[in-house]
Scaffold this motif. Sequence first.
Motif, PDB file in Angstrom:
ATOM      1  N   LEU A 147      56.416  22.101 -13.283  1.00  0.00           N
ATOM      2  CA  LEU A 147      57.726  22.065 -13.930  1.00  0.00           C
ATOM      3  C   LEU A 147      57.920  20.699 -14.575  1.00  0.00           C
ATOM      4  O   LEU A 147      57.688  19.667 -13.942  1.00  0.00           O
ATOM      5  N   THR A 148      58.355  20.694 -15.816  1.00  0.00           N
ATOM      6  CA  THR A 148      58.660  19.455 -16.520  1.00  0.00           C
ATOM      7  C   THR A 148      59.999  19.622 -17.220  1.00  0.00           C
ATOM      8  O   THR A 148      60.490  20.732 -17.394  1.00  0.00           O
ATOM      9  N   ALA A 149      60.572  18.502 -17.627  1.00  0.00           N
ATOM     10  CA  ALA A 149      61.876  18.580 -18.290  1.00  0.00           C
ATOM     11  C   ALA A 149      62.090  17.352 -19.159  1.00  0.00           C
ATOM     12  O   ALA A 149      61.603  16.260 -18.851  1.00  0.00           O
ATOM     13  N   LEU A 184      59.064  13.969 -15.979  1.00  0.00           N
ATOM     14  CA  LEU A 184      60.351  13.927 -16.659  1.00  0.00           C
ATOM     15  C   LEU A 184      60.165  13.126 -17.943  1.00  0.00           C
ATOM     16  O   LEU A 184      59.441  12.124 -17.967  1.00  0.00           O
ATOM     17  N   VAL A 185      60.826  13.556 -19.010  1.00  0.00           N
ATOM     18  CA  VAL A 185      60.726  12.879 -20.303  1.00  0.00           C
ATOM     19  C   VAL A 185      62.105  12.416 -20.732  1.00  0.00           C
ATOM     20  O   VAL A 185      63.094  13.151 -20.610  1.00  0.00           O
ATOM     21  N   CYS A 241      65.889   3.751 -16.811  1.00  0.00           N
ATOM     22  CA  CYS A 241      67.085   3.972 -15.983  1.00  0.00           C
ATOM     23  C   CYS A 241      67.004   5.290 -15.218  1.00  0.00           C
ATOM     24  O   CYS A 241      67.462   5.370 -14.074  1.00  0.00           O
ATOM     25  N   LEU A 242      66.408   6.308 -15.835  1.00  0.00           N
ATOM     26  CA  LEU A 242      66.285   7.598 -15.157  1.00  0.00           C
ATOM     27  C   LEU A 242      65.375   7.480 -13.948  1.00  0.00           C
ATOM     28  O   LEU A 242      65.660   8.030 -12.878  1.00  0.00           O
ATOM     29  N   ALA A 243      64.276   6.748 -14.092  1.00  0.00           N
ATOM     30  CA  ALA A 243      63.369   6.547 -12.963  1.00  0.00           C
ATOM     31  C   ALA A 243      64.082   5.842 -11.809  1.00  0.00           C
ATOM     32  O   ALA A 243      63.899   6.209 -10.638  1.00  0.00           O
ATOM     33  N   GLN A 244      64.890   4.848 -12.136  1.00  0.00           N
ATOM     34  CA  GLN A 244      65.623   4.131 -11.091  1.00  0.00           C
ATOM     35  C   GLN A 244      66.675   5.022 -10.447  1.00  0.00           C
ATOM     36  O   GLN A 244      66.800   5.063  -9.218  1.00  0.00           O
ATOM     37  N   VAL A 267      58.242   9.337 -15.076  1.00  0.00           N
ATOM     38  CA  VAL A 267      59.195   9.463 -16.183  1.00  0.00           C
ATOM     39  C   VAL A 267      58.584   8.808 -17.411  1.00  0.00           C
ATOM     40  O   VAL A 267      58.184   7.642 -17.376  1.00  0.00           O
ATOM     41  N   LEU A 268      58.504   9.561 -18.500  1.00  0.00           N
ATOM     42  CA  LEU A 268      57.848   9.106 -19.721  1.00  0.00           C
ATOM     43  C   LEU A 268      58.851   9.006 -20.861  1.00  0.00           C
ATOM     44  O   LEU A 268      59.870   9.705 -20.880  1.00  0.00           O
TER      45      LEU A 268
END
Length: 391
Positions: free
Chosen positions: A90-92, A147-148, A157-160, A169-170
């Motif tokens: 699953l990716t998003a 996650l992208v 910020c999303l990774a944190q 997260v890419l």
Amino acid sequence: MRIALLAPLPPEQNDIADYAEAWSQAMRVGGVDVSTPLRGQTLSPYPLLLARQMQKVDWGAVDLVHAELGGGNEFLALEWLAENHPDLPLTATAHDPERLVWRPMRLPGPLALAERLPRPLYLMAALLADPLLLARERSLAARLSRLVSLTAGGAQCLAQKMRLPSGRVLHIAHGNQPLPAEPLPPVHPLKLLYFGFISRGKGIEDLLRALAILGRTRPRLPVELKLTLAGGAVLGRAGSDLERLKEHARRLGLSESMLEWRLNVPIGQVPRLVQSHHALALPCRASPKSAWLGRRRGGHGVLSWAAACGRSVVSSDAFVQAEEVSRGYGAVYPQGDCQALARELGRLLDEPQLLAERGERAADLGRERAWPRIAEQFRQVFEPLRRSRAE
């Protein structure tokens, strides 16, 4: 490679639906088999009804599921897949990081009663429920293969926020349609475009106020500058919003000849619309709710159109605009500062060479982010996930 896409899609009118449609077409051109098994369906927020929808799809026939996350129920569909198909990659793409979703699909427990209350009380209940929603987001994020984010700042910020390790997260930029170059219109008058939803809370009032400020020192402004306000509108509320904005312009003393209003522009007409103007104005404002939940750091579709069409922008520093415009194709002012916006517009009138200089930088960025290149970046992310599943 066979991918199932979970996303809002046209005829829905929102940025994520437009992005998802362009993304799926680019991936297919790049040789990826993209299906949209739930197209035309509204995903239910109720677990039992959602499960029935999901069970009708043969998820074993795809190598991977990719979702476009923002304000819809695709988040719930990913939760169901993570629980019921744990071996399926699953990716998003998170369109508004720092978060996967910005509002609860349904308020939990007794707070659900607030869904019937006036909007201010509902928003208060949503804020109270936010820690529970954030816990669900982190739980799902830990189960996603990748996650992208559409921006570099958003990815960090999303990774944190989701407490994910490095590499999960890419950053893959918002793609744009490859378009042939079109020269700028004649220098006079300056043609400025606002392109987005015609409604309150989008900063249009600030843009109109800035023109009124500029007009105090430039009596010939009605012949020096023309503003087109174009884009989508929500039926029912749009008429009242449009009339309020027109009345606001009249109260500010803006000449009707200076303004043109164009509603519900078909997607096929957008390139010609953008390229018939010198620059785009993005007077966005972040809502108070966003300040409580985090900063929205996703890509902006209008900035993508500016790059594709080789046009400069004048933008507020809301959301992610400052990061994007730092590439040199526009100017940034503090959101809500109408005086600063007026100064930037005045500078374009006094220094028209800026339009060509910034427009060329926008065109360079547009070529760098053309959809075929962006689709290839996604394919390179997906391919190892498919192989690891097969092994």
